[in-house]
Design an enzyme around this catalytic site. Sequence first.
Site, PDB file in Angstrom:
ATOM      1  N   PRO A  31       0.706  -0.998  -0.017  1.00 55.70           N
ATOM      2  CG  PRO A  31      -0.450  -0.903   1.932  1.00 55.70           C
ATOM      3  CD  PRO A  31       0.148  -1.825   0.676  1.00 55.70           C
ATOM      4  CG  ASN A  32      -0.601   4.513   1.027  1.00 58.03           C
ATOM      5  OD1 ASN A  32      -1.919   4.908   0.158  1.00 58.03           O
ATOM      6  ND2 ASN A  32      -0.280   3.721   2.807  1.00 58.03           N
TER       7      ASN A  32
ATOM      8  NE  ARG B 134       1.878  13.424   0.440  1.00 61.43           N
ATOM      9  CZ  ARG B 134       0.864  12.776   1.363  1.00 61.43           C
ATOM     10  NH1 ARG B 134       0.272  12.415   1.361  1.00 61.43           N
ATOM     11  NH2 ARG B 134       1.189  12.678   2.474  1.00 61.43           N
TER      12      ARG B 134
ATOM     13  CE1 TYR C 189       8.304   5.108   2.948  1.00 65.59           C
ATOM     14  CE2 TYR C 189       7.699   6.979   3.104  1.00 65.59           C
ATOM     15  CZ  TYR C 189       7.367   5.671   3.473  1.00 65.59           C
ATOM     16  OH  TYR C 189       7.071   5.631   4.321  1.00 65.59           O
TER      17      TYR C 189
ATOM     18  CG  ASN D 280       8.189  -2.306   0.481  1.00 67.62           C
ATOM     19  OD1 ASN D 280       7.690  -2.672   1.812  1.00 67.62           O
ATOM     20  ND2 ASN D 280       8.668  -1.365  -0.110  1.00 67.62           N
TER      21      ASN D 280
ATOM     22  CB  ALA E 288       1.418   0.071   6.854  1.00 64.77           C
TER      23      ALA E 288
ATOM     24  CD  GLU F  26      10.848  -7.960   5.851  1.00 61.75           C
ATOM     25  OE1 GLU F  26      10.673  -8.970   6.786  1.00 61.75           O
ATOM     26  OE2 GLU F  26      10.417  -6.659   6.658  1.00 61.75           O
TER      27      GLU F  26
ATOM     28  CG  HIS G 270      10.586  -2.343   4.856  1.00 67.68           C
ATOM     29  ND1 HIS G 270      10.385  -2.821   4.438  1.00 67.68           N
ATOM     30  CD2 HIS G 270      11.390  -3.530   5.305  1.00 67.68           C
ATOM     31  CE1 HIS G 270       9.162  -3.814   5.365  1.00 67.68           C
ATOM     32  NE2 HIS G 270       9.676  -4.709   5.691  1.00 67.68           N
TER      33      HIS G 270
ATOM     34  NE  ARG H   4      10.066   5.727   7.988  1.00 68.31           N
ATOM     35  CZ  ARG H   4       9.042   5.640   7.362  1.00 68.31           C
ATOM     36  NH1 ARG H   4       9.321   5.147   7.271  1.00 68.31           N
ATOM     37  NH2 ARG H   4       8.789   7.078   6.963  1.00 68.31           N
TER      38      ARG H   4
END
Length: 148
Positions: A9-10, A17, A22, A75, A78, A99, A101, A108
């Site tokens: 997601p996202n 943004r 990122y 990835n 969330a 995995e 990221h 964070r």
Amino acid sequence: MNIHIINGPNLNLLGVRQPEIYGHETLGDIEKKMRQRFEPTGVALHFFQSNSEGGIIDALHAARYAHNADAVVINPGAYTHYSIAIRDAISAIQIPVVEVHLSNIHAREPFREGSVVAAVCRGRIEGLGWRGYLLAVEYLRDILEPKS
Ligand code: CA2
């Protein structure tokens, strides 16, 4: 060799943004860099992104059972931090899953520190931006390559 890259997601908003976290590359830019790097070496890459948990689970199942993929780079966004359903799907497909990221999830918010999928993945690359995807495919190509 057939490797599926699944983004959660996202991640479709990459490059639009929060570039300080990122990076400036869009998902399309990352796909292009990866195709340029790996397709001439005979690695077939398949890219998929979904904002839904079910979409990601279906893509994991399809990678293994419909497309006969050799490995997956994921990835989960969330969902990394709480989706037992995605963890179960990774376990179920029984092919190597790495995995990835973009950000260093340990640097964070505390709620990003845990990964419920880490234990069922072959390993994890985090905090290295888009290059993490490249490194994951490098690794998979190396372990999957028939050695003489
Ligand atoms: O660092 C990563 O790759 C993450 O998986 C990214 C997820 C985040 O929830 C994880 O904790 C770590 C979020 C991706 C959101 O991507 C955006 C991109 C541009 C603008 C807004 C969000």
